[in-house]
Design a protein around this motif. Sequence first.
Motif, PDB file in Angstrom:
ATOM      1  N   GLY A   1     -17.466  37.566  34.979  1.00 30.07           N
ATOM      2  CA  GLY A   1     -16.676  37.092  36.114  1.00 30.07           C
ATOM      3  C   GLY A   1     -15.190  37.073  35.816  1.00 30.07           C
ATOM      4  N   ALA A   2     -14.832  36.635  34.602  1.00 32.75           N
ATOM      5  CA  ALA A   2     -13.420  36.584  34.229  1.00 32.75           C
ATOM      6  C   ALA A   2     -12.811  37.978  34.177  1.00 32.75           C
ATOM      7  CB  ALA A   2     -13.269  35.881  32.880  1.00 32.75           C
ATOM      8  N   LEU A   3     -13.552  38.920  33.633  1.00 32.24           N
ATOM      9  CA  LEU A   3     -13.044  40.290  33.544  1.00 32.24           C
ATOM     10  C   LEU A   3     -12.853  40.907  34.926  1.00 32.24           C
ATOM     11  CD1 LEU A   3     -15.195  41.687  30.588  1.00 32.24           C
ATOM     12  CD2 LEU A   3     -12.728  41.301  30.588  1.00 32.24           C
ATOM     13  N   LEU A   4     -13.887  40.813  35.761  1.00 35.18           N
ATOM     14  CA  LEU A   4     -13.800  41.422  37.088  1.00 35.18           C
ATOM     15  C   LEU A   4     -12.756  40.714  37.955  1.00 35.18           C
ATOM     16  CD1 LEU A   4     -17.583  42.112  37.817  1.00 35.18           C
ATOM     17  CD2 LEU A   4     -15.826  43.692  36.953  1.00 35.18           C
ATOM     18  N   GLY A   5     -12.647  39.406  37.799  1.00 33.98           N
ATOM     19  CA  GLY A   5     -11.622  38.666  38.530  1.00 33.98           C
ATOM     20  C   GLY A   5     -10.227  39.116  38.127  1.00 33.98           C
ATOM     21  N   ALA A   6     -10.016  39.306  36.820  1.00 37.29           N
ATOM     22  CA  ALA A   6      -8.703  39.751  36.348  1.00 37.29           C
ATOM     23  C   ALA A   6      -8.372  41.144  36.862  1.00 37.29           C
ATOM     24  CB  ALA A   6      -8.677  39.731  34.815  1.00 37.29           C
ATOM     25  N   VAL A   7      -9.386  42.000  36.933  1.00 45.79           N
ATOM     26  CA  VAL A   7      -9.153  43.377  37.401  1.00 45.79           C
ATOM     27  C   VAL A   7      -8.750  43.404  38.866  1.00 45.79           C
ATOM     28  CG1 VAL A   7     -10.287  45.562  37.947  1.00 45.79           C
ATOM     29  CG2 VAL A   7     -10.631  44.510  35.710  1.00 45.79           C
ATOM     30  N   PHE A   8      -9.585  42.794  39.719  1.00 49.86           N
ATOM     31  CA  PHE A   8      -9.423  42.972  41.169  1.00 49.86           C
ATOM     32  C   PHE A   8      -8.504  41.942  41.835  1.00 49.86           C
ATOM     33  CE2 PHE A   8     -13.482  45.054  40.152  1.00 49.86           C
ATOM     34  CZ  PHE A   8     -13.206  46.324  40.643  1.00 49.86           C
ATOM     35  N   LEU A   9      -8.253  40.830  41.164  1.00 54.73           N
ATOM     36  CA  LEU A   9      -7.368  39.828  41.748  1.00 54.73           C
ATOM     37  C   LEU A   9      -5.959  39.883  41.172  1.00 54.73           C
ATOM     38  CD1 LEU A   9      -9.757  36.711  41.860  1.00 54.73           C
ATOM     39  CD2 LEU A   9      -9.285  38.380  43.669  1.00 54.73           C
ATOM     40  N   GLU A  10      -5.812  40.472  39.979  1.00 52.06           N
ATOM     41  CA  GLU A  10      -4.509  40.443  39.325  1.00 52.06           C
ATOM     42  C   GLU A  10      -4.001  41.816  38.872  1.00 52.06           C
ATOM     43  OE1 GLU A  10      -2.563  37.852  39.091  1.00 52.06           O
ATOM     44  OE2 GLU A  10      -3.981  36.417  39.939  1.00 52.06           O
ATOM     45  N   THR A  11      -4.777  42.493  38.015  1.00 51.38           N
ATOM     46  CA  THR A  11      -4.258  43.684  37.343  1.00 51.38           C
ATOM     47  C   THR A  11      -3.991  44.848  38.288  1.00 51.38           C
ATOM     48  OG1 THR A  11      -5.496  43.003  35.378  1.00 51.38           O
ATOM     49  CG2 THR A  11      -4.631  45.255  35.411  1.00 51.38           C
ATOM     50  N   LEU A  12      -4.990  45.231  39.087  1.00 51.02           N
ATOM     51  CA  LEU A  12      -4.796  46.360  40.001  1.00 51.02           C
ATOM     52  C   LEU A  12      -3.756  46.063  41.083  1.00 51.02           C
ATOM     53  CD1 LEU A  12      -8.428  47.776  40.408  1.00 51.02           C
ATOM     54  CD2 LEU A  12      -6.534  48.652  39.006  1.00 51.02           C
ATOM     55  N   PRO A  13      -3.773  44.885  41.711  1.00 49.03           N
ATOM     56  CA  PRO A  13      -2.704  44.596  42.684  1.00 49.03           C
ATOM     57  C   PRO A  13      -1.312  44.654  42.064  1.00 49.03           C
ATOM     58  CG  PRO A  13      -4.527  43.076  42.986  1.00 49.03           C
ATOM     59  CD  PRO A  13      -4.807  43.832  41.730  1.00 49.03           C
ATOM     60  N   GLU A  14      -1.194  44.172  40.812  1.00 44.77           N
ATOM     61  CA  GLU A  14       0.115  44.197  40.156  1.00 44.77           C
ATOM     62  C   GLU A  14       0.549  45.620  39.850  1.00 44.77           C
ATOM     63  OE1 GLU A  14       3.539  42.468  38.970  1.00 44.77           O
ATOM     64  OE2 GLU A  14       1.808  41.357  39.714  1.00 44.77           O
ATOM     65  N   ALA A  15      -0.380  46.481  39.452  1.00 44.12           N
ATOM     66  CA  ALA A  15      -0.049  47.876  39.160  1.00 44.12           C
ATOM     67  C   ALA A  15       0.474  48.578  40.405  1.00 44.12           C
ATOM     68  CB  ALA A  15      -1.277  48.605  38.612  1.00 44.12           C
ATOM     69  N   MET A  16      -0.161  48.344  41.548  1.00 44.42           N
ATOM     70  CA  MET A  16       0.280  48.987  42.788  1.00 44.42           C
ATOM     71  C   MET A  16       1.558  48.360  43.334  1.00 44.42           C
ATOM     72  SD  MET A  16      -3.287  49.937  44.755  1.00 44.42           S
ATOM     73  CE  MET A  16      -4.116  48.394  44.415  1.00 44.42           C
ATOM     74  N   ALA A  17       1.823  47.125  42.932  1.00 44.03           N
ATOM     75  CA  ALA A  17       3.051  46.469  43.383  1.00 44.03           C
ATOM     76  C   ALA A  17       4.292  47.085  42.759  1.00 44.03           C
ATOM     77  CB  ALA A  17       2.998  44.975  43.057  1.00 44.03           C
ATOM     78  N   HIS A  18       4.119  47.875  41.700  1.00 45.97           N
ATOM     79  CA  HIS A  18       5.252  48.519  41.043  1.00 45.97           C
ATOM     80  C   HIS A  18       5.614  49.862  41.682  1.00 45.97           C
ATOM     81  CE1 HIS A  18       4.812  45.495  37.941  1.00 45.97           C
ATOM     82  NE2 HIS A  18       5.912  45.943  37.368  1.00 45.97           N
ATOM     83  N   GLY A  19       5.112  50.097  42.867  1.00 46.32           N
ATOM     84  CA  GLY A  19       5.496  51.306  43.588  1.00 46.32           C
ATOM     85  C   GLY A  19       4.578  52.484  43.362  1.00 46.32           C
ATOM     86  N   ARG A  20       3.537  52.313  42.573  1.00 49.59           N
ATOM     87  CA  ARG A  20       2.594  53.404  42.354  1.00 49.59           C
ATOM     88  C   ARG A  20       1.585  53.456  43.498  1.00 49.59           C
ATOM     89  NH1 ARG A  20       3.024  55.633  37.202  1.00 49.59           N
ATOM     90  NH2 ARG A  20       5.122  55.111  36.493  1.00 49.59           N
ATOM     91  N   SER A  21       1.172  54.651  43.857  1.00 47.78           N
ATOM     92  CA  SER A  21       0.211  54.809  44.946  1.00 47.78           C
ATOM     93  C   SER A  21      -1.189  54.443  44.478  1.00 47.78           C
ATOM     94  CB  SER A  21       0.220  56.261  45.445  1.00 47.78           C
ATOM     95  OG  SER A  21      -0.305  57.131  44.457  1.00 47.78           O
TER      96      SER A  21
END
Length: 259
Positions: A43-63
């Motif tokens: 749960g911690a891993l999947l939560g970090a991926v979909f709630l934090e890491t991927l949104p942050e990566a796309m927030a840097h202007g990447r498609s």
Amino acid sequence: MSSLAWIIASSLAGGLLSVLAAAALTLTARSSWIPWLVSYAIGALLGAVFLETLPEAMAHGRSLQQVSGMVLLGIVVFFVLEKLVLWRHCHLEHCDAHDPVVVPGTRIRSGILILVGDTIHNFVDGILIAAAFLTNVHLGIVTAMAIIAHEIPQEAGDFLILLHSGLSKAKALLFNLLSSLAMLLGALIGYAALEGVRELVPPLLGFAAASMIYVAVADLIPDLHRTPDIRAGAVQVLLIALGIGSIWAVGELVGAHVH
């Protein structure tokens, strides 16, 4: 605190504290408790991926295509590494990948393979911690929390294998502690490399997401399927939800104080 101070503190906590906690659990708890720790880690891993890491990566202007492409590449890379027996981490005392062959001298070799894979894993985790903190403190803390959450059951499983390979409790703990220092080394190298190359942060976050997805789906979840009991399954689902909820809660609390 500066970014470097956060990186050093978090990498030390992620490495040393997870090993000590895993050793304490292994020496005092029953091996049947490990699946419950694994459930929370998923749960911690999947939560970090979909709630934090991927949104942050796309927030840097990447498609979305660029980020998802890096995730796809990362999953393939981790599959290849696992095939080379460099990334495999079991979380139960017995598994096909790590059960030693009953031939004189092969148990020690099994323990060595565990240490090699764990050292590489810790080194990469340190780089990922540095990448997250160089993005912002909020993401760094959440990423470090997820790494610590999945390191504890991993280290507990590795500790059991080292004991099974013939090492004493003291030597197993010492070797695991030395292996954990690779996380600090990876964090320092990541800090030095990423400080002047910020453009690498989004793809590295995508790679981080791939590692978390792969460990959760390819390594941790199959362990849970070895217990088909419906009541155990219900507890696993609740603990996975708790892991996701803890990532969300920490993200909300840290975000309220950082932003």
